[in-house]
Design a protein around this motif. Sequence first.
Motif: not given
Length: 982
Positions: A467-469, A474-476, A610-611, A676-677
Amino acid sequence: MREFDRFLGNYGTSLDLKAERFWLKKRSQQAQNAYECGQDCLQKNLMSSAFFWLGRAARLAVNDPKVNFAYAMTALKMGYFEIALERLRVLRERFNLKEVVFSEILALWFMKRQEEAANLLEKALSYYVPPAEIYSFIHDIVAQQNKGGWAFLSNTGLLKIFSKQKVSVVLDGRRLGQFEAGEINLGSVFQKGIAPDWMRGHRLSVKLGKDHLFGSPFDIRALTRCESLVWPTASAIEGWLWYPAEPEYIPHIKINDGPWVKVETIAEVNAQNPLGQFRSFSIALNELPQKGRQTLHIINDHEVPLMGSPLEPKLGRVLDGKQPYPARFLPAPVQPRPARSSLPRLTKPSCAVIIPVYIDYQTTMTCLRSVLENTPSAVEIIVIDDASPEKSIVRALDLLAKERKITLLRNEKTCGFPASVNKGLHYAEGSDVILLNSDTIVPKGWVQRLTEWLTPQDVGTVTPLSNNGGLLSYPSVEKENPFPDLRETRRLDQFCRENGTSVSIELPTANGFCMAISAECLAETGLLRDDIFAQGYGEENDFSIRATARGFRHIAAVNLYVRHKGGNSFKGAKQHLIRRNLKILNALHPGYDLRIFEFMRRDPLFLIRRRLDLLRIMQEERPEGTVLLVKHNYKGGVARAVKERAKQLSKEGFLALQLRPVPQGCSLELCYNPDKLPNLKFTLPEEGMLLGSCLRRLGLKHIEWHHLRGHAPWVRRLHSFLNVPYDIYVHDHVWFCPRIILLNKDGHYCGESDSKVCANCIKHNNRDFKENIELNELLDRSQQELLAARYVKAPTHDAAKRLLRHFPSLPEIIIEPLEDEITVPARSRPQRQHNGRYRIGVLGGISRWKGYDILRDLGRYIQDHDLPLDLILIGSSKDDETLIASGVQVTGPYEDKDVLSLIAIQHLDFAFIPSVAPETWCYVLSWLWKAGLEVLCFDIGAVSERIKEKGNYEGKIIPLGIPIPRLAEYLLHYAKRSSHYL
């Protein structure tokens, strides 16, 4: 192909960089002008005017804390406590500053929310030193709470007690004795040998019998928290520090074993922090003792290293570009990776996990539990205690080491992340290692999944998704992601496992939150550079660049997800340290930024993300199936209509999705949470089959066309591809007018003339969308699409009649209002005391067809003839400056949640909607009715229709085209009449 040629350039809508910069600069200047006007009014004690101008500035500069704090404090003084409270709470969440917190307490108290005020005050006294001006106010609250007194603690060690009886003082469970009310110097108590050093404590309690005084216990770590930064230049050591809990406190620093130096100078270091009193210093290198010119350790009053310490003073020559550079700091430009064998490694070394630990017991133990539960017994877990100030952490680590669950290494003093990691690397020499932050959560099988990517000989590091990388977020990768709970973390990791791929995606750099390094890469590259990067940030990037120069690749472990909290050890100073270390990184490795930019431009991880999004969207509940709402890329009425329609569909059991145009294609989003996506973007027409397949698997029932502006032509055929019906929702006049707005070149309603007049208008005026299509082609296409739709729905009879005028062969158009009509009882009408002037409100974003010319000319006429009318635009316009010069008060842009309060504080007599072209609905009218206002409008479109249906009580209709003098006369007459009847 000719159909696709009609679209000029990309689909969707996006500002080019030049236009975006121009827009941001203009808005920033508008905010600055309003702020300066507000400050000028404050100095002249013109509070109402100051409140107006600062409010405008705050709405133009939503994220500027300086502006918002000034607005909040003015609102507090003016008695607008709700407005003040809302702004103060946002500022507290962002900065947690004492002035903001105590102002919030005052707002709550004045709002008669005494219990909330008392609870917040008691908590605030545990963390902050209160200003002397509110002592009496605190006395009143304490008395109301029936407490035996109150107290606070300062950074000097001064404990101030307000109590009529003796109290006992306890430090971390150790009783220091009983004391009378007044001032106690804890430093003197320590010198007498009664207590341990209070600065190294955690919790100080002041009790009357068994009960705490108000404010007790005190969080010493929070009270003494220091934000700071230090950096070298070619000739000096520079930096700043301050204490957020006590901004007025004058701090001291010490360099190595030198004397304490008082730091008094206040400098503006961070404009984003409105109340920070940053104390700056600059110490020339030639003033340092000879022995202090190598590695410098700089500490504050509480013997805590400043951010950026330790540092190498010679590095300043590189940062300032002063040659010759010291040999060990010679810049090494980023180069292409040399070839290295990618065959499997001949042997697989043992593996060790290295976890540096500093603060935050709960987060640290959660991390360690996940590691102990999910790590194979053959993998050694090495924990480095970086001289943690938290005794709970020290005790917990000792217990784990005693139980032989971890290998525990300790630093005598705090050294920072890179130095702590290096200690672990020395210990684990010859092994593959995994560097892991103490604020992470790892899943089952994480070590195996991470290290299997190290199989090729040329792979040096591996980093999972998080989430924080950074680049692996991911996702953003563009916005801060929500922090997932444990259940969601497990789900995300499961999706990563299902999405697993053998394709290795090469990264420009690893990320140190969870970073596997092969033994070979470590042996050839060396350790982290703890002499440069101090507490951390940038050291893994430097390591990665050095490893790349030796032929090692950095790979993404796309089959693994690790939760990462981020910034746990550094809190408020994080961004300052990152900026400093990035500057160092680019000085040492020219071209680093360019490599990162190029990776972000290519975004090779997009298909992976995206997958994952495709896997996750299939998990969304949809008992009745899915409905797709096609919309444009703008805010406003259509966006709101889509949002409300989606809520209705969700209540009926459907999954509501929206399709929005983006450059090169479209974005598929969840209506209830579009962020969210964020990776469901499809290039059209190339990926139309993939989009269609996704929608088919989701059980698409039908499509709703709310607006096709900006969409690729392929979207118009999506229903045919999926063999589902589509409904058309009429929100404007795009079906028969390429300009949409129905205005002629003079800014007047065009009258919807014959096709020759329309064609001439289009030829000589700008189109409102970029589709290169002739009028007759547009009308033919619209006719076919409207006839083929299952339903055509319009919100008002006026909108339906206009459509039927151009397409008379259409069957019945269903009238479906966008809202339930508002009924305003007479008692809710606002009443105010008049001072001989009448206030007329205009709400919304006023473009030309919304009546900008009318508003401008009306303002000028009122000014020129000194009429007792005030025009207040609650919103913005195409040219705010011209309107303001014309005498119109322009409050600035707003959010829906603020509309009613903004209307209320303007004390309006009635409202005016100056639209000169027909609207199809008008949410503005609904807001004005909700606010209890009568509304005047021109006799055109949905607004006129809705007011007529309500009757005279809700407003009046004015003839379209009425001259400005007559309009001004009518408004004044109406204002006097309304005032008389109120």
